[in-house]
Design a protein around this motif. Structure first.
Motif, mmCIF file in Angstrom:
data_model
loop_
_atom_site.group_PDB
_atom_site.id
_atom_site.type_symbol
_atom_site.label_atom_id
_atom_site.label_comp_id
_atom_site.label_asym_id
_atom_site.label_seq_id
_atom_site.Cartn_x
_atom_site.Cartn_y
_atom_site.Cartn_z
ATOM 1 N N LEU A 34 -1.956 10.306 -15.321
ATOM 2 C CA LEU A 34 -0.962 9.552 -16.082
ATOM 3 C C LEU A 34 -0.770 8.165 -15.476
ATOM 4 C CD1 LEU A 34 0.999 9.998 -18.493
ATOM 5 C CD2 LEU A 34 2.740 10.639 -16.811
ATOM 6 N N TYR A 35 -0.723 8.091 -14.153
ATOM 7 C CA TYR A 35 -0.562 6.796 -13.481
ATOM 8 C C TYR A 35 -1.756 5.891 -13.763
ATOM 9 C CZ TYR A 35 -0.083 3.421 -9.648
ATOM 10 O OH TYR A 35 0.026 2.263 -8.899
ATOM 11 N N ARG A 36 -2.947 6.441 -13.634
ATOM 12 C CA ARG A 36 -4.144 5.621 -13.888
ATOM 13 C C ARG A 36 -4.160 5.093 -15.311
ATOM 14 N NH1 ARG A 36 -6.190 9.731 -10.487
ATOM 15 N NH2 ARG A 36 -6.831 11.023 -12.270
ATOM 16 N N ARG A 37 -3.779 5.923 -16.243
ATOM 17 C CA ARG A 37 -3.768 5.483 -17.638
ATOM 18 C C ARG A 37 -2.702 4.424 -17.861
ATOM 19 N NH1 ARG A 37 -4.181 9.467 -22.928
ATOM 20 N NH2 ARG A 37 -4.347 7.814 -24.502
ATOM 21 N N LEU A 38 -1.554 4.563 -17.211
ATOM 22 C CA LEU A 38 -0.491 3.566 -17.328
ATOM 23 C C LEU A 38 -0.967 2.205 -16.844
ATOM 24 C CD1 LEU A 38 2.606 2.955 -17.792
ATOM 25 C CD2 LEU A 38 2.904 3.484 -15.366
ATOM 26 N N VAL A 39 -1.596 2.170 -15.687
ATOM 27 C CA VAL A 39 -2.079 0.906 -15.123
ATOM 28 C C VAL A 39 -3.160 0.300 -16.016
ATOM 29 C CG1 VAL A 39 -3.297 -0.134 -13.179
ATOM 30 C CG2 VAL A 39 -1.475 1.545 -12.764
ATOM 31 N N GLU A 40 -4.102 1.100 -16.426
ATOM 32 C CA GLU A 40 -5.203 0.596 -17.252
ATOM 33 C C GLU A 40 -4.701 0.087 -18.597
ATOM 34 O OE1 GLU A 40 -7.607 4.051 -17.243
ATOM 35 O OE2 GLU A 40 -8.575 3.598 -15.311
ATOM 36 N N ALA A 41 -3.735 0.786 -19.179
ATOM 37 C CA ALA A 41 -3.188 0.347 -20.468
ATOM 38 C C ALA A 41 -2.417 -0.956 -20.319
ATOM 39 C CB ALA A 41 -2.282 1.433 -21.041
ATOM 40 N N TYR B 290 2.626 13.043 -5.675
ATOM 41 C CA TYR B 290 2.395 13.364 -7.079
ATOM 42 C C TYR B 290 0.951 13.103 -7.510
ATOM 43 C CZ TYR B 290 7.068 14.731 -8.445
ATOM 44 O OH TYR B 290 8.242 15.427 -8.599
ATOM 45 N N PHE B 291 0.140 12.655 -6.582
ATOM 46 C CA PHE B 291 -1.298 12.543 -6.836
ATOM 47 C C PHE B 291 -2.040 13.767 -6.302
ATOM 48 C CE2 PHE B 291 0.347 8.254 -6.970
ATOM 49 C CZ PHE B 291 -0.338 7.672 -8.036
ATOM 50 N N SER B 292 -1.311 14.752 -5.796
ATOM 51 C CA SER B 292 -1.912 15.961 -5.234
ATOM 52 C C SER B 292 -2.019 17.043 -6.301
ATOM 53 C CB SER B 292 -1.079 16.474 -4.060
ATOM 54 O OG SER B 292 0.120 17.078 -4.524
ATOM 55 N N ASP B 293 -2.728 18.120 -5.951
ATOM 56 C CA ASP B 293 -2.894 19.236 -6.883
ATOM 57 C C ASP B 293 -1.589 19.982 -7.140
ATOM 58 O OD1 ASP B 293 -5.561 18.651 -7.109
ATOM 59 O OD2 ASP B 293 -6.214 20.140 -5.629
ATOM 60 N N TYR C 244 -0.988 16.286 0.732
ATOM 61 C CA TYR C 244 -0.133 15.188 0.289
ATOM 62 C C TYR C 244 -0.609 13.828 0.800
ATOM 63 C CZ TYR C 244 3.367 18.522 -1.434
ATOM 64 O OH TYR C 244 4.021 19.515 -2.127
ATOM 65 N N TRP C 245 -1.641 13.822 1.620
ATOM 66 C CA TRP C 245 -2.209 12.554 2.094
ATOM 67 C C TRP C 245 -3.204 12.082 1.036
ATOM 68 C CZ3 TRP C 245 -0.592 9.876 6.349
ATOM 69 C CH2 TRP C 245 -1.324 8.723 6.668
ATOM 70 N N THR C 246 -2.678 11.421 0.019
ATOM 71 C CA THR C 246 -3.468 11.040 -1.152
ATOM 72 C C THR C 246 -3.837 9.561 -1.146
ATOM 73 O OG1 THR C 246 -1.460 10.574 -2.424
ATOM 74 C CG2 THR C 246 -2.321 12.830 -2.526
ATOM 75 N N PHE C 247 -3.613 8.899 -0.041
ATOM 76 C CA PHE C 247 -3.715 7.440 -0.011
ATOM 77 C C PHE C 247 -5.131 6.933 -0.269
ATOM 78 C CE2 PHE C 247 -0.106 8.640 2.676
ATOM 79 C CZ PHE C 247 0.900 7.957 2.024
ATOM 80 N N ASP C 248 -6.133 7.630 0.235
ATOM 81 C CA ASP C 248 -7.502 7.148 0.071
ATOM 82 C C ASP C 248 -7.871 7.025 -1.403
ATOM 83 O OD1 ASP C 248 -7.729 7.071 2.799
ATOM 84 O OD2 ASP C 248 -8.732 9.014 2.967
ATOM 85 N N ASP C 249 -7.629 8.080 -2.169
ATOM 86 C CA ASP C 249 -7.964 8.041 -3.594
ATOM 87 C C ASP C 249 -7.089 7.041 -4.343
ATOM 88 O OD1 ASP C 249 -9.910 9.940 -3.219
ATOM 89 O OD2 ASP C 249 -8.658 11.623 -3.893
ATOM 90 N N LEU C 250 -5.822 6.973 -3.987
ATOM 91 C CA LEU C 250 -4.909 6.051 -4.659
ATOM 92 C C LEU C 250 -5.325 4.598 -4.427
ATOM 93 C CD1 LEU C 250 -2.374 5.234 -6.167
ATOM 94 C CD2 LEU C 250 -1.026 5.804 -4.140
ATOM 95 N N LEU C 251 -5.640 4.268 -3.176
ATOM 96 C CA LEU C 251 -6.058 2.899 -2.879
ATOM 97 C C LEU C 251 -7.400 2.580 -3.525
ATOM 98 C CD1 LEU C 251 -5.034 2.380 0.857
ATOM 99 C CD2 LEU C 251 -3.698 2.050 -1.224
#
Length: 296
Positions: A267-274, A256-259, A56-63
């Motif tokens: 979905l989040y990445r696509r939302l931001v990019e769109a 929610y960025f974890s497996d 659940y420590w997903t911060f590196d990839d998210l940032l």
């Protein structure tokens, strides 16, 4: 001080605004390992109980994603009671007790401190995630804010209540009284849309602002089961925001960025990019507040 009207919340040269927020509830997978092993009939989840495994420590990839996209977001940090240290024994064996008070983190742990420093140095907003019982307890809320600020080293501007618990207008009165400038609790964990309007509003006709929550990830169709349907709902929200010069606020929990929650990161990445491709202003609520009210 001049206050923005409804149609002045979107910065010039932008079609609409998308505020990005993350509630940091459980950065470590603890009791969830047993829960998913039982409910999903998958004993491999028990492997995540090992100390070196931190799914659940997903911060590196998210940032990394937000940095590469040229955007920033708000991370709301939680300072809550411990099930075994602060709660009565009668709650120790209840599902509600474990859900609400087990698996907590300490703001003063070295890893959490380093995360908070990384966020602020990188331009992300760090805000308050008021605990479950602080919704109607001003003293507790003030103590949580003070402790976060002692770690952060600067004032906190705003935040959101845990589990979206809100008593109107009392919770907002508490926020304003302890020096917070905005809240973004108003919303639903099961529904999404512009139910509470297209723009932030001032419940007391002063500088305190409410950013309605438009969508929380868990309310959307499960992208692991039907990604196209989940994306269609997000795209519809972007269309509506674009058509109404709206301020749209999205909540994605870091876990929610974890497996354990496949598809939600995509979905989040696509939302931001769109949103960016449509000419939206994208960032944390604190930055939009400062831009529109000129407070930072």
């Amino acid at each position: 001080m001049s206050y923005p009207t409804a149609d002045e919340w979107v910065p010039e040269d932008h079609e609409f605004a998308l505020c990005l927020t993350h509630d940091v509830d459980r950065p470590y997978k603890t009791y969830q390992s047993l829960f998913y092993a039982l409910t999903r009939r998958d004993p491999s989840h028990l492997l995540d109980l090992a100390p070196h495994r931190t799914p659940y420590w997903t911060f590196d990839d998210l940032l990394d994603f937000e940095r590469e996209a040229g955007v920033r977001s708000a991370f709301y940090m939680l300072d809550e009671q411990s099930l075994f240290g602060d709660r009565p024994m009668s709650e120790w064996l209840t599902m509600e007790g474990w859900q609400l008070f087990a698996g907590r983190y300490d703001l003063e742990d070295d890893r959490i401190r380093r995360l908070i420093r990384t966020l602020r140095r990188g331009g992300w907003e760090v805000g308050l995630h008021g605990s479950y019982e602080a919704v109607n307890d001003r003293d507790r809320l003030r103590a949580e804010k003070d402790r976060l600020e002692s770690v952060l080293g600067e004032p906190v501007v705003g935040g959101r209540q845990h589990y979206l618990r809100l008593e109107r207008p009392e919770t907002w009165e508490h926020y304003r009284a302890i020096g917070l400038q905005y809240d973004t609790t108003l919303g639903s964990p099961t529904k999404y849309g512009f139910t509470d309007g297209y723009h932030p509003f001032r419940p007391f006709d002063d500088e305190f602002v409410v950013f309605p929550l438009t969508v929380m990830e868990a309310a959307l169709p499960d992208p692991a089961e039907d990604f196209d349907r989940a994306w269609a709902e997000c795209e519809s929200l972007l269309d509506e925001a674009d058509d109404n010069d709206a301020v749209m606020t999205a909540l994605w929990h870091p876990r929610y960025f974890s497996d354990d929650h496949p598809g939600f990161g995509r979905l989040y990445r696509r939302l931001v990019e769109a949103a960016l491709s449509r000419g939206a202003w994208v960032g944390p609520p604190g930055d939009l507040y400062a831009d529109r009210l000129g407070t930072r």
